[in-house]
Design a protein around this motif. Structure first.
Motif, PDB file in Angstrom:
ATOM      1  N   GLN A  38       6.991  -0.180   3.393  1.00 55.68           N
ATOM      2  CA  GLN A  38       7.638  -1.489   3.367  1.00 55.68           C
ATOM      3  C   GLN A  38       7.017  -2.334   2.268  1.00 55.68           C
ATOM      4  OE1 GLN A  38       6.956  -2.608   7.537  1.00 55.68           O
ATOM      5  NE2 GLN A  38       9.157  -2.659   7.772  1.00 55.68           N
ATOM      6  N   ILE A  39       7.826  -3.207   1.710  1.00 56.64           N
ATOM      7  CA  ILE A  39       7.347  -4.171   0.738  1.00 56.64           C
ATOM      8  C   ILE A  39       6.368  -5.108   1.440  1.00 56.64           C
ATOM      9  CG2 ILE A  39       8.052  -6.106  -0.733  1.00 56.64           C
ATOM     10  CD1 ILE A  39       8.927  -3.354  -1.798  1.00 56.64           C
ATOM     11  N   GLU A  40       5.253  -5.393   0.777  1.00 59.93           N
ATOM     12  CA  GLU A  40       4.229  -6.294   1.304  1.00 59.93           C
ATOM     13  C   GLU A  40       4.015  -7.457   0.338  1.00 59.93           C
ATOM     14  OE1 GLU A  40       2.847  -5.985   4.236  1.00 59.93           O
ATOM     15  OE2 GLU A  40       3.490  -3.950   4.725  1.00 59.93           O
ATOM     16  N   ILE A  47       3.596 -12.245  -5.655  1.00 62.81           N
ATOM     17  CA  ILE A  47       4.155 -10.934  -5.972  1.00 62.81           C
ATOM     18  C   ILE A  47       4.330 -10.111  -4.705  1.00 62.81           C
ATOM     19  CG2 ILE A  47       3.732  -8.781  -7.231  1.00 62.81           C
ATOM     20  CD1 ILE A  47       2.171 -10.442  -9.265  1.00 62.81           C
ATOM     21  N   LEU A  48       5.444  -9.393  -4.652  1.00 67.34           N
ATOM     22  CA  LEU A  48       5.725  -8.450  -3.574  1.00 67.34           C
ATOM     23  C   LEU A  48       5.468  -7.060  -4.118  1.00 67.34           C
ATOM     24  CD1 LEU A  48       9.076 -10.068  -2.425  1.00 67.34           C
ATOM     25  CD2 LEU A  48       6.791 -10.453  -1.508  1.00 67.34           C
ATOM     26  N   ILE A  49       4.828  -6.205  -3.336  1.00 68.11           N
ATOM     27  CA  ILE A  49       4.385  -4.897  -3.812  1.00 68.11           C
ATOM     28  C   ILE A  49       4.789  -3.797  -2.849  1.00 68.11           C
ATOM     29  CG2 ILE A  49       2.345  -3.489  -4.328  1.00 68.11           C
ATOM     30  CD1 ILE A  49       0.887  -5.998  -5.113  1.00 68.11           C
ATOM     31  N   SER A  55       5.794  -0.357  -7.323  1.00 66.58           N
ATOM     32  CA  SER A  55       6.757  -1.347  -7.809  1.00 66.58           C
ATOM     33  C   SER A  55       6.316  -2.745  -7.402  1.00 66.58           C
ATOM     34  CB  SER A  55       8.149  -1.057  -7.253  1.00 66.58           C
ATOM     35  OG  SER A  55       8.662   0.131  -7.793  1.00 66.58           O
ATOM     36  N   GLN A  56       6.572  -3.713  -8.295  1.00 70.48           N
ATOM     37  CA  GLN A  56       6.213  -5.109  -8.051  1.00 70.48           C
ATOM     38  C   GLN A  56       7.433  -5.987  -8.291  1.00 70.48           C
ATOM     39  OE1 GLN A  56       2.973  -5.977 -10.672  1.00 70.48           O
ATOM     40  NE2 GLN A  56       1.580  -4.579  -9.650  1.00 70.48           N
ATOM     41  N   ASN A  64      12.362  -7.277 -10.273  1.00 68.92           N
ATOM     42  CA  ASN A  64      11.257  -6.356 -10.510  1.00 68.92           C
ATOM     43  C   ASN A  64      10.473  -6.794 -11.753  1.00 68.92           C
ATOM     44  OD1 ASN A  64      13.665  -5.437 -11.947  1.00 68.92           O
ATOM     45  ND2 ASN A  64      12.363  -3.800 -12.696  1.00 68.92           N
ATOM     46  N   ILE A  65       9.148  -6.640 -11.671  1.00 67.59           N
ATOM     47  CA  ILE A  65       8.284  -7.016 -12.790  1.00 67.59           C
ATOM     48  C   ILE A  65       7.310  -5.905 -13.164  1.00 67.59           C
ATOM     49  CG2 ILE A  65       8.445  -9.500 -12.436  1.00 67.59           C
ATOM     50  CD1 ILE A  65       5.708  -9.330 -10.994  1.00 67.59           C
TER      51      ILE A  65
END
Length: 89
Positions: A38-40, A47-49, A55-56, A64-65
């Motif tokens: 899961q995205i955290e 930032i979501l990781i 992926s960020q 996406n970055i």
């Protein structure tokens, strides 16, 4: 922000302003079918990781970055009447 059940792999609800919310699915676009991932939210709260693929994504818009993802997080439409937040796809 807060995590909720729902969507494909859980939801992340972020209050952007007094009356504006962003809701993202926590499934990474790179491997949405992989269970247990899961995205955290990182410690900066910016930032979501995805710790599995790296992926960020920006918290503010889900774009996406970094990492292998080339598309943003899935987001859901919201309406807020001052009391109740409604989330739809």
């Amino acid at each position: 922000w807060k995590f909720f059940p729902g969507g494909y792999n859980g939801l992340l609800v972020f209050r952007k302003s007094q009356g504006e919310f962003m809701v993202y699915d926590r499934a990474c676009p790179v491997h949405p079918d992989e269970s247990g991932t899961q995205i955290e939210v990182d410690s900066s709260n910016i930032i979501l990781i995805d710790d599995v693929c790296g992926s960020q994504f920006l918290f503010s818009n889900g774009n996406n970055i970094g990492g292998p993802s080339v598309i943003p997080l899935t987001h859901y439409a919201t309406t807020f009447d001052g009391t109740t937040l409604r989330v739809a796809n």
